[in-house]
Design a protein around this motif. Structure first.
Motif, PDB file in Angstrom:
ATOM      1  N   MET A  36       8.055 -13.117 -14.119  1.00  0.00           N
ATOM      2  CA  MET A  36       8.274 -11.689 -14.031  1.00  0.00           C
ATOM      3  C   MET A  36       7.582 -11.133 -12.785  1.00  0.00           C
ATOM      4  SD  MET A  36       7.480  -8.951 -16.969  1.00  0.00           S
ATOM      5  CE  MET A  36       7.009  -7.331 -16.541  1.00  0.00           C
ATOM      6  N   ARG A  37       8.306 -10.313 -12.039  1.00  0.00           N
ATOM      7  CA  ARG A  37       7.757  -9.721 -10.814  1.00  0.00           C
ATOM      8  C   ARG A  37       6.793  -8.590 -11.140  1.00  0.00           C
ATOM      9  NH1 ARG A  37      11.965  -8.604  -6.212  1.00  0.00           N
ATOM     10  NH2 ARG A  37      10.033  -7.714  -5.502  1.00  0.00           N
ATOM     11  N   ASN A  38       5.808  -8.438 -10.290  1.00  0.00           N
ATOM     12  CA  ASN A  38       4.828  -7.372 -10.437  1.00  0.00           C
ATOM     13  C   ASN A  38       5.513  -6.018 -10.185  1.00  0.00           C
ATOM     14  OD1 ASN A  38       2.708  -5.589 -10.267  1.00  0.00           O
ATOM     15  ND2 ASN A  38       1.551  -6.770  -8.772  1.00  0.00           N
ATOM     16  N   PRO A  39       5.512  -5.111 -11.166  1.00  0.00           N
ATOM     17  CA  PRO A  39       6.173  -3.811 -10.983  1.00  0.00           C
ATOM     18  C   PRO A  39       5.351  -2.811 -10.174  1.00  0.00           C
ATOM     19  CG  PRO A  39       5.201  -3.920 -13.150  1.00  0.00           C
ATOM     20  CD  PRO A  39       4.979  -5.273 -12.511  1.00  0.00           C
ATOM     21  N   LEU A  40       4.080  -3.110  -9.922  1.00  0.00           N
ATOM     22  CA  LEU A  40       3.210  -2.134  -9.275  1.00  0.00           C
ATOM     23  C   LEU A  40       3.609  -1.766  -7.838  1.00  0.00           C
ATOM     24  CD1 LEU A  40      -0.285  -3.137 -10.678  1.00  0.00           C
ATOM     25  CD2 LEU A  40       1.197  -1.246 -11.368  1.00  0.00           C
ATOM     26  N   PRO A  41       4.036  -2.713  -6.980  1.00  0.00           N
ATOM     27  CA  PRO A  41       4.429  -2.288  -5.632  1.00  0.00           C
ATOM     28  C   PRO A  41       5.593  -1.295  -5.650  1.00  0.00           C
ATOM     29  CG  PRO A  41       4.075  -4.654  -5.662  1.00  0.00           C
ATOM     30  CD  PRO A  41       4.005  -4.178  -7.092  1.00  0.00           C
ATOM     31  N   ARG A  42       6.561  -1.526  -6.504  1.00  0.00           N
ATOM     32  CA  ARG A  42       7.708  -0.610  -6.583  1.00  0.00           C
ATOM     33  C   ARG A  42       7.249   0.761  -7.075  1.00  0.00           C
ATOM     34  NH1 ARG A  42      13.390  -1.656  -9.723  1.00  0.00           N
ATOM     35  NH2 ARG A  42      14.362   0.257  -9.012  1.00  0.00           N
ATOM     36  N   LEU A  43       6.400   0.770  -8.089  1.00  0.00           N
ATOM     37  CA  LEU A  43       5.863   2.027  -8.610  1.00  0.00           C
ATOM     38  C   LEU A  43       5.048   2.749  -7.535  1.00  0.00           C
ATOM     39  CD1 LEU A  43       5.382   3.965 -10.981  1.00  0.00           C
ATOM     40  CD2 LEU A  43       3.415   2.552 -11.614  1.00  0.00           C
ATOM     41  N   ALA A  44       4.222   2.008  -6.805  1.00  0.00           N
ATOM     42  CA  ALA A  44       3.412   2.610  -5.737  1.00  0.00           C
ATOM     43  C   ALA A  44       4.310   3.235  -4.676  1.00  0.00           C
ATOM     44  CB  ALA A  44       2.500   1.559  -5.109  1.00  0.00           C
ATOM     45  N   ARG A  45       5.399   2.559  -4.302  1.00  0.00           N
ATOM     46  CA  ARG A  45       6.316   3.110  -3.294  1.00  0.00           C
ATOM     47  C   ARG A  45       6.987   4.379  -3.810  1.00  0.00           C
ATOM     48  NH1 ARG A  45       6.612  -2.477  -2.250  1.00  0.00           N
ATOM     49  NH2 ARG A  45       6.159  -2.936  -0.076  1.00  0.00           N
ATOM     50  N   LEU A  46       7.292   4.417  -5.085  1.00  0.00           N
ATOM     51  CA  LEU A  46       7.888   5.605  -5.686  1.00  0.00           C
ATOM     52  C   LEU A  46       6.890   6.769  -5.660  1.00  0.00           C
ATOM     53  CD1 LEU A  46      10.297   6.876  -7.216  1.00  0.00           C
ATOM     54  CD2 LEU A  46       9.208   6.092  -9.321  1.00  0.00           C
ATOM     55  N   VAL A  47       5.671   6.523  -6.095  1.00  0.00           N
ATOM     56  CA  VAL A  47       4.630   7.556  -6.083  1.00  0.00           C
ATOM     57  C   VAL A  47       4.346   7.987  -4.643  1.00  0.00           C
ATOM     58  CG1 VAL A  47       2.191   8.007  -6.582  1.00  0.00           C
ATOM     59  CG2 VAL A  47       3.616   6.819  -8.261  1.00  0.00           C
ATOM     60  N   GLY A  48       4.415   7.042  -3.706  1.00  0.00           N
ATOM     61  CA  GLY A  48       4.125   7.323  -2.304  1.00  0.00           C
ATOM     62  C   GLY A  48       5.108   8.254  -1.634  1.00  0.00           C
ATOM     63  N   THR A  49       6.232   8.545  -2.275  1.00  0.00           N
ATOM     64  CA  THR A  49       7.202   9.482  -1.703  1.00  0.00           C
ATOM     65  C   THR A  49       7.057  10.877  -2.314  1.00  0.00           C
ATOM     66  OG1 THR A  49       8.890   8.889  -3.332  1.00  0.00           O
ATOM     67  CG2 THR A  49       8.880   7.653  -1.248  1.00  0.00           C
ATOM     68  N   ARG A  50       6.068  11.082  -3.134  1.00  0.00           N
ATOM     69  CA  ARG A  50       5.840  12.377  -3.789  1.00  0.00           C
ATOM     70  C   ARG A  50       4.829  13.188  -2.995  1.00  0.00           C
ATOM     71  NH1 ARG A  50       9.845  10.603  -5.879  1.00  0.00           N
ATOM     72  NH2 ARG A  50      10.119  10.180  -8.075  1.00  0.00           N
ATOM     73  N   PRO A  51       5.186  14.429  -2.614  1.00  0.00           N
ATOM     74  CA  PRO A  51       4.269  15.254  -1.816  1.00  0.00           C
ATOM     75  C   PRO A  51       2.898  15.449  -2.466  1.00  0.00           C
ATOM     76  CG  PRO A  51       6.442  16.252  -1.894  1.00  0.00           C
ATOM     77  CD  PRO A  51       6.468  15.090  -2.853  1.00  0.00           C
ATOM     78  N   GLY A  52       2.826  15.454  -3.773  1.00  0.00           N
ATOM     79  CA  GLY A  52       1.546  15.640  -4.447  1.00  0.00           C
ATOM     80  C   GLY A  52       0.524  14.580  -4.098  1.00  0.00           C
ATOM     81  N   LEU A  53       0.994  13.387  -3.726  1.00  0.00           N
ATOM     82  CA  LEU A  53       0.067  12.316  -3.370  1.00  0.00           C
ATOM     83  C   LEU A  53      -0.777  12.704  -2.158  1.00  0.00           C
ATOM     84  CD1 LEU A  53      -0.925   9.416  -3.950  1.00  0.00           C
ATOM     85  CD2 LEU A  53       0.777   8.646  -2.304  1.00  0.00           C
ATOM     86  N   MET A  54      -0.169  13.387  -1.182  1.00  0.00           N
ATOM     87  CA  MET A  54      -0.906  13.765   0.023  1.00  0.00           C
ATOM     88  C   MET A  54      -2.031  14.747  -0.300  1.00  0.00           C
ATOM     89  SD  MET A  54       1.940  13.826   3.072  1.00  0.00           S
ATOM     90  CE  MET A  54       2.835  15.205   2.431  1.00  0.00           C
TER      91      MET A  54
END
Length: 157
Positions: free
Chosen positions: A1-19
Motif C-alpha cells: 500500500m502506498r503512503n497517502p501522506l504525500p498526496r494529502l500534503a500536496r492537497l493541503v499545500g494548495t489551500r491558502p489557509g496554509l500560508m
C-alpha cells in the motif's frame, strides 16, 4: 500500500489557509528537527523530500540553517524561494546569491553543494516540474506577486 501522506500534503499545500500558518509550521518544524537531532521534519513526516540547508549569511558571515522542501533531480537538489507567498525572497536565497557554496544535510549525512540560480528556458522547464511536484507553488507565486527564484544545488566533489 502506498503512503497517502504525500498526496494529502500536496492537497493541503494548495489551500491558502496554509500560508497563514507559516510561522507555526516553521517553529514546530525547527523544534522537531532539534529534538530529533536532525532525523525528523514535518515535510519528511508528510512523506516529502526535505533537507536542511546551511548557507553563509551575506551580511554576518555566520552559518544560517533552514529546513526546506526540495525537488530531487538525479544527484542535484532543486529549491524554490517561495517564502510562503510573502512579497520578499527568503533570506537563504539572498545568502546563496552572495555565497553559492552551501551544505545540505539529508538522510543523516551532509553534502557540500554549489548553488546556481536558473533563468530563461531552464527556469521555465523547472517551473513546470516544480508545479507538478508541489502545485501550491502557483498559489504562493500569485500571493507573493513576484517571480519565485529557483536554485539548483550540485554536489561538490
Amino acid at each position: 500500500m502506498r503512503n497517502p501522506l504525500p498526496r494529502l500534503a500536496r492537497l493541503v499545500g494548495t489551500r491558502p489557509g496554509l500560508m497563514r500558518l507559516a510561522g507555526v509550521v516553521v517553529a514546530v518544524d525547527q523544534r522537531l528537527h532539534r529534538l530529533s537531532r536532525g532525523r525528523l521534519s514535518l515535510v519528511a513526516i508528510a512523506g516529502l523530500p526535505s533537507l536542511r540547508l546551511t548557507t553563509t549569511g551575506r551580511k554576518t558571515g555566520l552559518d544560517r540553517q533552514t529546513n526546506l522542501l526540495y525537488l530531487p533531480r538525479g544527484d542535484e537538489f532543486v529549491l524554490i524561494g517561495s517564502n510562503w507567498g510573502r512579497p520578499n525572497h527568503p533570506a537563504w536565497a539572498y545568502n546563496l546569491r552572495a555565497h553559492p557554496r552551501a551544505t545540505v544535510a539529508i538522510r543523516g549525512g551532509e553534502v557540500r553543494v554549489l548553488a546556481r540560480e536558473v533563468t530563461g528556458a531552464e527556469y521555465d522547464r523547472l517551473w513546470s516540474e516544480l508545479l507538478e511536484f508541489w502545485p501550491g507553488y502557483r498559489m504562493e507565486r500569485d500571493a507573493a506577486g513576484r517571480e519565485l527564484p529557483v536554485f539548483v544545488l550540485t554536489p561538490l566533489p
